[in-house]
Write an enzyme that holds these catalytic residues in place. Sequence first.
Site, PDB file in Angstrom:
ATOM      1  N   HIS A 145      34.892  48.051  22.709  1.00 18.48           N
ATOM      2  CA  HIS A 145      34.394  48.727  21.519  1.00 18.48           C
ATOM      3  C   HIS A 145      35.483  49.639  20.962  1.00 18.48           C
ATOM      4  O   HIS A 145      36.520  49.846  21.610  1.00 18.48           O
ATOM      5  CB  HIS A 145      33.125  49.535  21.836  1.00 18.48           C
ATOM      6  CG  HIS A 145      33.324  50.621  22.850  1.00 18.48           C
ATOM      7  ND1 HIS A 145      32.883  50.520  24.141  1.00 18.48           N
ATOM      8  CD2 HIS A 145      33.943  51.811  22.759  1.00 18.48           C
ATOM      9  CE1 HIS A 145      33.209  51.615  24.799  1.00 18.48           C
ATOM     10  NE2 HIS A 145      33.868  52.406  23.980  1.00 18.48           N
TER      11      HIS A 145
HETATM   12  P1  TYD Z   1      29.811  52.450  27.060  1.00 20.41           P
HETATM   13  O1  TYD Z   1      30.513  53.569  26.361  1.00 20.41           O
HETATM   14  O2  TYD Z   1      29.549  51.190  26.284  1.00 20.41           O
HETATM   15  O3  TYD Z   1      30.578  52.085  28.412  1.00 20.41           O
HETATM   16  P2  TYD Z   1      32.004  51.407  28.690  1.00 20.41           P
HETATM   17  O4  TYD Z   1      32.913  51.701  27.545  1.00 20.41           O
HETATM   18  O5  TYD Z   1      32.450  52.031  29.950  1.00 20.41           O
HETATM   19  O6  TYD Z   1      31.818  49.929  28.898  1.00 20.41           O
HETATM   20  O7  TYD Z   1      28.437  53.019  27.628  1.00 20.41           O
HETATM   21  C1  TYD Z   1      27.614  52.258  28.492  1.00 20.41           C
HETATM   22  C2  TYD Z   1      26.194  52.805  28.382  1.00 20.41           C
HETATM   23  O8  TYD Z   1      26.162  54.183  28.795  1.00 20.41           O
HETATM   24  C3  TYD Z   1      25.633  52.757  26.964  1.00 20.41           C
HETATM   25  O9  TYD Z   1      24.266  52.364  27.056  1.00 20.41           O
HETATM   26  C4  TYD Z   1      25.711  54.166  26.494  1.00 20.41           C
HETATM   27  C5  TYD Z   1      25.632  54.995  27.764  1.00 20.41           C
HETATM   28  N1  TYD Z   1      26.410  56.232  27.668  1.00 20.41           N
HETATM   29  C6  TYD Z   1      25.756  57.448  27.533  1.00 20.41           C
HETATM   30  O10 TYD Z   1      24.509  57.524  27.471  1.00 20.41           O
HETATM   31  N2  TYD Z   1      26.494  58.598  27.456  1.00 20.41           N
HETATM   32  C7  TYD Z   1      27.856  58.575  27.510  1.00 20.41           C
HETATM   33  O11 TYD Z   1      28.510  59.652  27.441  1.00 20.41           O
HETATM   34  C8  TYD Z   1      28.522  57.304  27.655  1.00 20.41           C
HETATM   35  C9  TYD Z   1      30.026  57.210  27.723  1.00 20.41           C
HETATM   36  C10 TYD Z   1      27.758  56.169  27.732  1.00 20.41           C
END
Ligand code: TYD
Length: 138
Positions: free
Chosen positions: A55
């Site tokens: 992302h």
């Molecule tokens: P995401 O940022 O997509 O993870 P990565 O980049 O590590 O693959 O987040 C994964 C899930 O966690 C998504 O459902 C959102 C949640 N999340 C939170 O609730 N708070 C946060 O601070 C972060 C980073 C993620």
Amino acid sequence: MSRNSVNDCGIIELPRIMGRSGNITAVEPHLNIPFEIERIYYLYDVPGGAERGGHAHKNLRQLIVSASGSFDVILDDGIDKKQITLNRPYSGLLIVPGIWRELSNFSSGAVCLVLASLRYDESDYIRDYGDFLKYVRI
Ligand code: TYD
């Protein structure tokens, strides 16, 4: 809007306070990193072969550190790509807004520490690569 490039991202060497019984690294906003820290989160227990990220963010700035172990980060601004391996707790990768990132090759026990400039906000994410290309090419 001026577009950020992968060259606006890069390694920030953090200070090390070395001692016989271990080392300390401290990160202070504006002294070591160019933003205020609103949120800290960390990734751990990442299974072998898993990929994270996939992302971009519209406004978020982040410093990503391998607090333990190692992993790779691929940065992509829609034109250029850059791959960086993080494997030292005193080397932080600054990621500016508008950069697609993918994290992979996590070693066993790796801990990915993230210092972030904003609180969690799903509307700041661009999760579709096609949408990302449209966003950066406007
Ligand atoms: P995401 O940022 O997509 O993870 P990565 O980049 O590590 O693959 O987040 C994964 C899930 O966690 C998504 O459902 C959102 C949640 N999340 C939170 O609730 N708070 C946060 O601070 C972060 C980073 C993620």
